[in-house]
Write a protein that holds these residues in place. Structure first.
Motif, mmCIF file in Angstrom:
data_model
loop_
_atom_site.group_PDB
_atom_site.id
_atom_site.type_symbol
_atom_site.label_atom_id
_atom_site.label_comp_id
_atom_site.label_asym_id
_atom_site.label_seq_id
_atom_site.Cartn_x
_atom_site.Cartn_y
_atom_site.Cartn_z
ATOM 1 N N ILE A 115 -37.114 26.088 3.635
ATOM 2 C CA ILE A 115 -37.885 27.342 3.623
ATOM 3 C C ILE A 115 -37.575 28.200 2.389
ATOM 4 C CG2 ILE A 115 -38.176 29.562 4.794
ATOM 5 C CD1 ILE A 115 -38.125 28.066 7.440
ATOM 6 N N PRO A 116 -36.301 28.450 2.054
ATOM 7 C CA PRO A 116 -36.048 29.310 0.892
ATOM 8 C C PRO A 116 -36.224 28.606 -0.457
ATOM 9 C CG PRO A 116 -33.971 28.629 1.873
ATOM 10 C CD PRO A 116 -35.048 28.107 2.765
ATOM 11 N N THR A 117 -36.329 27.286 -0.457
ATOM 12 C CA THR A 117 -36.390 26.556 -1.737
ATOM 13 C C THR A 117 -37.717 25.836 -1.956
ATOM 14 O OG1 THR A 117 -35.404 24.548 -0.735
ATOM 15 C CG2 THR A 117 -33.893 26.160 -1.714
ATOM 16 N N PHE A 118 -38.661 25.942 -1.008
ATOM 17 C CA PHE A 118 -39.886 25.141 -1.084
ATOM 18 C C PHE A 118 -40.643 25.372 -2.390
ATOM 19 C CE2 PHE A 118 -44.383 24.326 -0.456
ATOM 20 C CZ PHE A 118 -44.376 23.079 0.166
ATOM 21 N N ASN A 119 -40.882 26.631 -2.750
ATOM 22 C CA ASN A 119 -41.668 26.933 -3.954
ATOM 23 C C ASN A 119 -40.973 26.437 -5.216
ATOM 24 O OD1 ASN A 119 -43.740 28.173 -2.525
ATOM 25 N ND2 ASN A 119 -42.780 30.199 -2.621
ATOM 26 N N ARG A 120 -39.657 26.550 -5.256
ATOM 27 C CA ARG A 120 -38.921 26.085 -6.440
ATOM 28 C C ARG A 120 -38.944 24.564 -6.536
ATOM 29 N NH1 ARG A 120 -33.871 30.024 -7.906
ATOM 30 N NH2 ARG A 120 -34.972 31.995 -7.618
ATOM 31 N N ILE A 121 -38.781 23.899 -5.392
ATOM 32 C CA ILE A 121 -38.858 22.439 -5.400
ATOM 33 C C ILE A 121 -40.257 21.991 -5.800
ATOM 34 C CG2 ILE A 121 -38.782 20.371 -3.944
ATOM 35 C CD1 ILE A 121 -36.579 21.687 -2.327
ATOM 36 N N LEU A 122 -41.281 22.680 -5.300
ATOM 37 C CA LEU A 122 -42.657 22.331 -5.636
ATOM 38 C C LEU A 122 -42.912 22.493 -7.129
ATOM 39 C CD1 LEU A 122 -45.495 21.560 -4.705
ATOM 40 C CD2 LEU A 122 -45.953 23.986 -4.308
ATOM 41 N N LEU A 123 -42.464 23.610 -7.709
ATOM 42 C CA LEU A 123 -42.652 23.816 -9.145
ATOM 43 C C LEU A 123 -41.875 22.776 -9.944
ATOM 44 C CD1 LEU A 123 -43.862 25.506 -11.394
ATOM 45 C CD2 LEU A 123 -41.846 26.987 -11.299
ATOM 46 N N THR A 124 -40.673 22.431 -9.479
ATOM 47 C CA THR A 124 -39.890 21.389 -10.141
ATOM 48 C C THR A 124 -40.616 20.040 -10.087
ATOM 49 O OG1 THR A 124 -37.838 22.522 -9.535
ATOM 50 C CG2 THR A 124 -37.663 20.208 -10.158
ATOM 51 N N CYS A 125 -41.319 19.791 -8.980
ATOM 52 C CA CYS A 125 -42.079 18.548 -8.845
ATOM 53 C C CYS A 125 -43.286 18.527 -9.775
ATOM 54 C CB CYS A 125 -42.561 18.368 -7.397
ATOM 55 S SG CYS A 125 -41.263 18.133 -6.177
ATOM 56 N N ILE A 126 -44.030 19.654 -9.808
ATOM 57 C CA ILE A 126 -45.289 19.693 -10.551
ATOM 58 C C ILE A 126 -45.060 19.848 -12.046
ATOM 59 C CG2 ILE A 126 -47.424 21.005 -10.880
ATOM 60 C CD1 ILE A 126 -47.286 21.749 -7.922
ATOM 61 N N SER A 127 -44.168 20.755 -12.427
ATOM 62 C CA SER A 127 -43.947 21.022 -13.852
ATOM 63 C C SER A 127 -42.479 21.363 -14.104
ATOM 64 C CB SER A 127 -44.842 22.176 -14.313
ATOM 65 O OG SER A 127 -44.640 22.439 -15.689
ATOM 66 N N PRO A 128 -41.653 20.353 -14.346
ATOM 67 C CA PRO A 128 -40.225 20.605 -14.601
ATOM 68 C C PRO A 128 -39.980 21.523 -15.794
ATOM 69 C CG PRO A 128 -40.632 18.268 -14.212
ATOM 70 C CD PRO A 128 -41.973 18.924 -14.353
ATOM 71 N N ASP A 129 -40.847 21.443 -16.827
ATOM 72 C CA ASP A 129 -40.651 22.263 -18.026
ATOM 73 C C ASP A 129 -40.804 23.748 -17.710
ATOM 74 O OD1 ASP A 129 -40.199 20.037 -19.575
ATOM 75 O OD2 ASP A 129 -42.309 19.804 -20.123
ATOM 76 N N ILE A 130 -41.837 24.097 -16.945
ATOM 77 C CA ILE A 130 -42.032 25.502 -16.556
ATOM 78 C C ILE A 130 -40.877 25.970 -15.672
ATOM 79 C CG2 ILE A 130 -43.505 27.077 -15.243
ATOM 80 C CD1 ILE A 130 -45.905 25.479 -16.138
ATOM 81 N N ALA A 131 -40.407 25.072 -14.794
ATOM 82 C CA ALA A 131 -39.278 25.421 -13.932
ATOM 83 C C ALA A 131 -38.039 25.736 -14.760
ATOM 84 C CB ALA A 131 -39.003 24.281 -12.961
ATOM 85 N N ARG A 132 -37.805 24.952 -15.812
ATOM 86 C CA ARG A 132 -36.648 25.201 -16.678
ATOM 87 C C ARG A 132 -36.795 26.529 -17.419
ATOM 88 N NH1 ARG A 132 -37.708 19.747 -18.092
ATOM 89 N NH2 ARG A 132 -36.360 18.297 -16.958
ATOM 90 N N VAL A 133 -38.016 26.824 -17.884
ATOM 91 C CA VAL A 133 -38.262 28.084 -18.581
ATOM 92 C C VAL A 133 -37.963 29.270 -17.669
ATOM 93 C CG1 VAL A 133 -40.066 29.549 -19.586
ATOM 94 C CG2 VAL A 133 -39.931 27.127 -20.204
ATOM 95 N N ARG A 134 -38.262 29.133 -16.390
ATOM 96 C CA ARG A 134 -37.993 30.200 -15.425
ATOM 97 C C ARG A 134 -36.527 30.264 -15.016
ATOM 98 N NH1 ARG A 134 -42.919 30.966 -11.080
ATOM 99 N NH2 ARG A 134 -44.600 31.276 -12.605
ATOM 100 N N GLY A 135 -35.740 29.331 -15.520
ATOM 101 C CA GLY A 135 -34.310 29.359 -15.238
ATOM 102 C C GLY A 135 -33.881 28.583 -14.018
ATOM 103 N N TYR A 136 -34.773 27.776 -13.455
ATOM 104 C CA TYR A 136 -34.418 26.982 -12.286
ATOM 105 C C TYR A 136 -33.570 25.784 -12.700
ATOM 106 C CZ TYR A 136 -38.263 29.518 -10.003
ATOM 107 O OH TYR A 136 -39.087 30.489 -9.492
ATOM 108 N N LYS A 137 -32.591 25.476 -11.903
ATOM 109 C CA LYS A 137 -31.758 24.297 -12.146
ATOM 110 C C LYS A 137 -32.472 23.089 -11.562
ATOM 111 C CE LYS A 137 -27.469 26.979 -12.056
ATOM 112 N NZ LYS A 137 -26.144 27.166 -11.405
#
Length: 291
Positions: A168-190
């Motif tokens: 529940i608390p990580t769904f959106n981050r995992i989804l963004l990591t799945c769809i676009s890892p580069d954007i996730a990294r830019v947002r600071g996600y590990k």
């Protein structure tokens, strides 16, 4: 569980439910279906987004080796949870680790690990053949939701609760990591952390599903409801909810129908057939709508 069985018996006595619900194993089976369906359907959307369709298949087949190791280490053949969980988790994390550090195509790597797991499992099962019932292997391969015990339900409930608390608390981050890892990294996600977290959740739900859906078919239940939902909606929220709903309905119908019609069909196979019927119907709907 005793309260649920009591309510089911009241429903049978009142004529609301069929006579099959007077059996404890049927109530257990429905509870397992209602726990597992939404979780598999919800996680299946991320599996599709991350293109890990065959990952759960490899983990499911690794369950054979985990069961054999558990029996060799002295666990009861009916519930070798420690061996099953430990080996499958190590197997999944090692597969993902190698994937991130080699240039081997992912489908090839999964094929290699899957073949290795089957080979080692087959070899070890020869040593434990005298300690186990051959029908137990059929249950592992194709599922037997009607043999689910109270202990199995406790393990399943704990696994589902743990996954939901993580998801529940990580769904959106995992989804963004799945769809676009580069954007996730830019947002600071590990991204590596969320990748491994997702792999662990898929492994945990696969292990919890093995006895119910079967090692051969658990990957299909992660994939087919999500694929069906994708045919019917483009909205992400509707995609997740519809996938969870379709998986739950498939689990319930696949559990109840063979029992009511007295069909000698494994529960896992029945669940996947129902799920596939939904997929075929959705495909025909899209074809007709486009034409």
């Amino acid at each position: 569980m005793e309260l649920l069985r009591h309510w089911a018996q009241l429903g049978v006595d009142a004529g609301w439910l069929s006579d099959s619900f007077s059996y404890a194993f049927m109530v257990n089976a429905i509870v397992a279906a209602l726990l597992l369906g939404p979780l598999l359907g919800g996680l299946g959307t991320l599996v599709i987004a991350k293109r890990l369709a065959f990952f759960s298949e490899a983990v499911g087949h690794a369950a054979l080796t985990g069961i054999a190791l558990g029996v060799l280490l002295g666990e009861p053949p009916e519930n070798p949870f420690i061996g099953l969980f430990s080996f499958c988790m190590i197997f999944a994390l090692l597969l993902h680790f190698v994937r991130n550090r080699t240039n081997v195509p992912y489908d090839t790597l999964v094929g290699v690990f899957l073949a290795l797991a089957l080979a080692v499992g087959a070899a070890l099962l020869m040593y434990v053949a005298r300690k186990i019932n051959i029908h137990m292997l059929e249950n592992v391969l194709f599922g037997s939701i009607l043999t689910v015990t109270d202990q199995d339900l406790i393990v399943l409930a704990i696994s589902c609760a743990l996954i939901v608390l993580l998801l529940i608390p990580t769904f959106n981050r995992i989804l963004l990591t799945c769809i676009s890892p580069d954007i996730a990294r830019v947002r600071g996600y590990k991204t590596n952390f969320y990748d491994y977290l997702f792999v662990m959740m898929i492994t945990l739900v696969t292990i919890a599903s093995v006895k119910i859906v079967g090692a051969v078919l658990v990957g299909a239940l992660l994939l087919i409801p999500g694929a069906t939902a994708r045919l019917l909606t483009k909205n992400m929220g509707s995609f997740v909810l519809l996938s969870a709903l379709l998986a739950t309905i498939s689990c319930v119908i696949g559990t109840v129908l063979p029992m009511e019609l007295k069909l000698p069909v494994p529960s896992g196979a029945a669940i996947i057939i129902v799920s596939a019927i939904f997929f075929i119907s959705a495909t025909m709907y899209r074809i007709i709508r486009k034409s």
